[in-house]
Scaffold this motif. Structure first.
Motif, mmCIF file in Angstrom:
data_model
loop_
_atom_site.group_PDB
_atom_site.id
_atom_site.type_symbol
_atom_site.label_atom_id
_atom_site.label_comp_id
_atom_site.label_asym_id
_atom_site.label_seq_id
_atom_site.Cartn_x
_atom_site.Cartn_y
_atom_site.Cartn_z
ATOM 1 N N HIS A 43 0.848 -1.198 0.000
ATOM 2 C CA HIS A 43 0.000 0.000 0.000
ATOM 3 C C HIS A 43 0.878 1.240 0.000
ATOM 4 N N HIS A 91 1.569 5.063 -2.653
ATOM 5 C CA HIS A 91 0.979 5.917 -3.687
ATOM 6 C C HIS A 91 2.080 6.687 -4.408
ATOM 7 N N TYR A 147 -6.596 17.685 -1.343
ATOM 8 C CA TYR A 147 -5.280 18.165 -0.900
ATOM 9 C C TYR A 147 -4.404 18.255 -2.134
ATOM 10 N N ALA A 181 -4.096 7.412 -5.569
ATOM 11 C CA ALA A 181 -4.443 8.347 -4.494
ATOM 12 C C ALA A 181 -5.606 9.233 -4.918
ATOM 13 N N SER A 182 -6.399 9.651 -3.947
ATOM 14 C CA SER A 182 -7.612 10.416 -4.266
ATOM 15 C C SER A 182 -7.288 11.729 -4.975
ATOM 16 N N ARG A 205 -10.477 0.786 -6.474
ATOM 17 C CA ARG A 205 -10.649 1.272 -5.099
ATOM 18 C C ARG A 205 -11.914 2.110 -5.004
ATOM 19 N N ARG A 225 -13.944 13.301 3.762
ATOM 20 C CA ARG A 225 -12.905 14.336 3.661
ATOM 21 C C ARG A 225 -12.029 14.151 2.418
ATOM 22 N N LEU A 226 -12.195 13.013 1.700
ATOM 23 C CA LEU A 226 -11.355 12.751 0.522
ATOM 24 C C LEU A 226 -12.109 12.793 -0.794
ATOM 25 N N TYR A 257 -12.069 1.773 1.171
ATOM 26 C CA TYR A 257 -11.568 2.595 2.274
ATOM 27 C C TYR A 257 -12.759 3.228 2.969
ATOM 28 N N HIS A 280 -6.526 -0.158 5.667
ATOM 29 C CA HIS A 280 -6.278 0.277 7.048
ATOM 30 C C HIS A 280 -7.325 -0.294 8.029
ATOM 31 N N ARG A 296 -10.172 1.520 9.650
ATOM 32 C CA ARG A 296 -9.856 2.546 10.656
ATOM 33 C C ARG A 296 -10.504 2.317 12.027
ATOM 34 N N ARG A 329 -1.747 6.802 11.414
ATOM 35 C CA ARG A 329 -3.095 7.374 11.306
ATOM 36 C C ARG A 329 -3.998 6.926 12.450
ATOM 37 N N ASP A 355 2.135 3.015 3.158
ATOM 38 C CA ASP A 355 1.224 4.147 2.921
ATOM 39 C C ASP A 355 1.980 5.396 2.461
ATOM 40 N N ASN A 407 -1.966 13.547 3.467
ATOM 41 C CA ASN A 407 -2.586 14.356 4.530
ATOM 42 C C ASN A 407 -1.915 14.278 5.892
HETATM 43 O O1 LIG Z 1 -6.485 8.849 5.214
HETATM 44 C C1 LIG Z 1 -6.084 9.467 4.193
HETATM 45 O O2 LIG Z 1 -6.025 10.711 4.129
HETATM 46 C C2 LIG Z 1 -5.691 8.680 3.013
HETATM 47 C C3 LIG Z 1 -5.797 9.280 1.763
HETATM 48 C C4 LIG Z 1 -5.563 8.533 0.654
HETATM 49 C C5 LIG Z 1 -5.773 9.076 -0.682
HETATM 50 O O3 LIG Z 1 -5.859 10.292 -0.802
HETATM 51 O O4 LIG Z 1 -5.886 8.265 -1.602
HETATM 52 O O5 LIG Z 1 -5.155 7.233 0.745
HETATM 53 C C6 LIG Z 1 -4.980 6.630 1.949
HETATM 54 O O6 LIG Z 1 -4.612 5.439 1.939
HETATM 55 C C7 LIG Z 1 -5.261 7.366 3.111
#
Ligand SMILES: O=C(O)c1cc(C(=O)O)oc(=O)c1
Length: 289
Positions: free
Chosen positions: A27, A29, A45, A72-73, A120, A126-127, A152, A176, A179, A213, A244, A249
């Motif tokens: 995992h 990015h 972000y 990544a987002s 994914r 928030r993402l 996620y 994760h 969470r 995290r 990760d 963030n």
């Molecule tokens: O918790 C996060 O902010 C986060 C963000 C991203 C993403 O932006 O893809 O990926 C992750 O695995 C965790």
């Protein structure tokens, strides 16, 4: 949003723990580089560049052999940066994409050819702006053979997501561990709920990732180790590990990646467990062909 953030350690330490030959960071990015791969207009972000050269240098520094690069987002549904990193890896990386659910069969086949083995779905408000379950389910039903779905989410929506996740006809990989609040300990409500979910079908995998995290007390993340080690022991054929990096963030609590690697023997104390976590399990999902 104008300021580009740095979320990764500039000089991570050399871990005390040496991963076995062939170990996979399952995992991580890449961000950009932005000049070639602009970030999504919807990104929540805006990071500095953290491209494949940096990722592969970290891989070598930490003692890993391969990477699984998760879209990544901040790159939205344009997987070009992830595909570029995979293409530059000399076969040492595979990936997970984020797709527009209307993607064609040809589009999915092209991703497969580029080294993608899963998609994914991100449910963190928030993402991402939206997470349309009906559309996600539709595309999950027409994935190339051997693919899986990475999800996620945060612990408080696990039950609400159950009907949706139960309907997905391919293996699930949970980022994760969904969470959990690790301060509750190994028998806390979040871990209990997650175990019940894992017990509901044999093809749910999870990533024992992100002490940074999930454990606000900070390194050496004792609450994380205590809560997660029993989960790894009990579900040892379904667990993955990853750095990760570049820790999207996390700019106010940037983890040292060497210290993250040193969590591995604490949650997987035997050589056999470490082999499953770092080699056998990720190989089954990402290098089966
Ligand atoms: O918790 C996060 O902010 C986060 C963000 C991203 C993403 O932006 O893809 O990926 C992750 O695995 C965790």
């Amino acid at each position: 949003m104008s300021e580009r953030i740095v979320s990764w350690h500039g000089a991570p330490s050399k871990p005390a723990y040496t991963p076995p030959p062939g170990a996979i960071d399952a995992h991580c990015h890449v961000f950009g580089p932005m000049a070639r791969f602009p970030f999504s207009a919807k990104a929540k972000y805006l990071p500095q560049d953290a491209g494949p050269d940096m990722l592969f240098a970290l891989r070598d520094h930490l003692g890993f052999a391969k990477n699984v690069i998760v879209q990544a987002s901040c790159h939205g549904t344009d997987n070009a940066a992830t595909l570029d990193a995979i293409a530059r890896s000399n076969g040492k990386a595979r990936g997970v994409a984020v797709v527009d659910p209307a993607i064609s069969e040809e589009g999915l086949a092209a991703l497969h050819d580029g080294g993608i083995r899963g998609i994914r779905f991100n449910f963190l408000k928030r993402l991402v702006d939206d997470a349309p379950r009906d559309k996600f389910l539709e595309v999950a039903k027409r994935l190339p053979r051997g693919w899986h779905v990475v999800i996620y989410f945060e612990a408080d929506i696990l039950e609400d997501l159950r009907p949706f996740m139960d309907a997905i006809p391919v293996p699930l990989v949970i980022d994760h561990m969904g969470r959990p609040d690790v301060r509750q300990g190994p028998d806390g409500a979040d871990m209990k709920a997650f175990r019940a979910f894992l017990d509901s079908r044999p093809d749910i995998w999870f990533k024992a990732t992100c002490p940074d995290r999930l454990d606000a007390a900070g390194a050496p993340w004792d609450a994380f180790a205590r809560a997660v080690a029993p989960l790894v022991a009990d579900y040892q054929d379904r667990v993955l590990w990853g750095t990760d990096w570049p820790h999207p963030n996390m700019q106010s609590a940037i983890p040292d990646d060497g210290h993250l690697v040193d969590m591995i023997p604490r949650i997987a104390p035997t050589v056999e467990l470490q082999r499953k976590l770092l080699i056998d399990n990720p190989t089954a999902l990402y290098w089966a062909d």
